[in-house]
Enzyme design. Structure first.
Site, PDB file in Angstrom:
ATOM      1  CB  SER A 152       1.755  -3.755   0.531  1.00  0.00           C
ATOM      2  OG  SER A 152       2.801  -3.258   1.353  1.00  0.00           O
ATOM      3  CE1 TYR A 166       0.237   1.125  -0.720  1.00  0.00           C
ATOM      4  CE2 TYR A 166       1.486   0.244   1.135  1.00  0.00           C
ATOM      5  CZ  TYR A 166       1.187   0.255  -0.215  1.00  0.00           C
ATOM      6  OH  TYR A 166       1.842  -0.608  -1.060  1.00  0.00           O
TER       7      TYR A 166
END
Length: 263
Positions: A152, A166
């Site tokens: 990501s 995350y």
């Protein structure tokens, strides 16, 4: 050196984790549409079976469901065992399964770090470690095994949202991918896609409420489409991507450069 041979994945055996929906389904659909045999694995057995049936019907490749809770070590071993029984070789492993958690710093739970670091990093390592023998068999066909980890942009630049576990887990995944690439070459390549916003369950709330604003902030003025991530995976899995390893490739519509321009 024609395009068809450079980007051909017909007949390749592929495992896509988290392939029952969202980004994983987009990736699996791209492989199936180009003639690959794709196994998809996710915790939601119903979604897994339904997606596999639909993608196989669309063809011309084949999609097979292999449901599993990949946050659990034993379930990773079961998936590996099933693939060993069914296939002589695994050409491509796409580690896409993942989770997120957003909460204010003051109340951010310790359990979120345990959950996300386990699924987003540790089990990627587990599955990769156990599937290396099957991936290495690609060399017997004169091919190179491929591992594609789905990272990501939040693992590259700090996000605006309070998704601490995350972003930390994705940064760890990027580093793990680079480290593995130094050990697994020349038989296997390892690369990471640092994804920007795509339509998925993880992004549902954000996109339902802020898609137009988010899209307008990007140089490309839209969020990611299924073909954007599928095409990147097809490239990295084909002859055309054979000399690419140890990379973190942004598939983000320019998110990272837009962020840098504002700093």
């Amino acid at each position: 050196m024609d395009i068809q041979s450079l980007f051909d994945v017909k007949g390749k055996v592929v495992l896509v984790t988290g392939g029952g929906r969202g980004v994983g389904e987009m990736i699996a659909a791209g492989f199936v549409a180009n003639g690959a045999k794709v196994y998809i694995s996710s915790r939601d057995a119903k979604a897994c079976e339904e997606t596999a049936s639909r993608l196989t019907k669309d063809g011309p490749g084949q999609c097979l469901a292999l449901p599993a809770d990949l946050s659990k070590y034993e379930e990773c071993l079961r998936v590996v065992s099933e693939l060993d029984k069914r296939e002589k070789v695994l050409h491509v492993l796409v580690n896409n399964s993942g989770a997120t958690w957003g909460e204010e710093l003051a109340t951010y739970p310790d359990s979120a770090f345990t959950k996300l670091m386990t699924l987003n990093v540790q089990r990627v390592f587990t599955l990769t470690q156990k599937l290396v023998p099957l991936l290495s068999k690609a060399k017997e066909e004169g091919q190179v095994g491929r591992i594609i980890n789905i990272g990501s942009i939040n693992g590259v630049n700090p996000p605006g949202l309070e998704t601490y576990a995350y972003s930390a887990s994705k940064a760890a995944l990027h580093q793990l991918s680079k480290h593995l690439s130094t050990r697994l070459g020349p038989d296997i390549t390892v690369n990471t896609l640092a994804l920007g916003p795509f339509r998925s369950r993880m992004m549902k709330f954000t996109l339902d409420n802020f898609e137009s604003v988010l899209a307008e902030s990007l140089p490309m003025k839209r969020i990611g489409a299924p073909h954007d991530v599928a095409a990147a995976c097809l490239w990295l899995s084909s002859k055309g991507g054979e000399w690419v390893t140890g990379t973190v490739i942004p598939i983000d519509g320019g998110s990272l450069v837009a962020t840098q321009a504002k700093l």
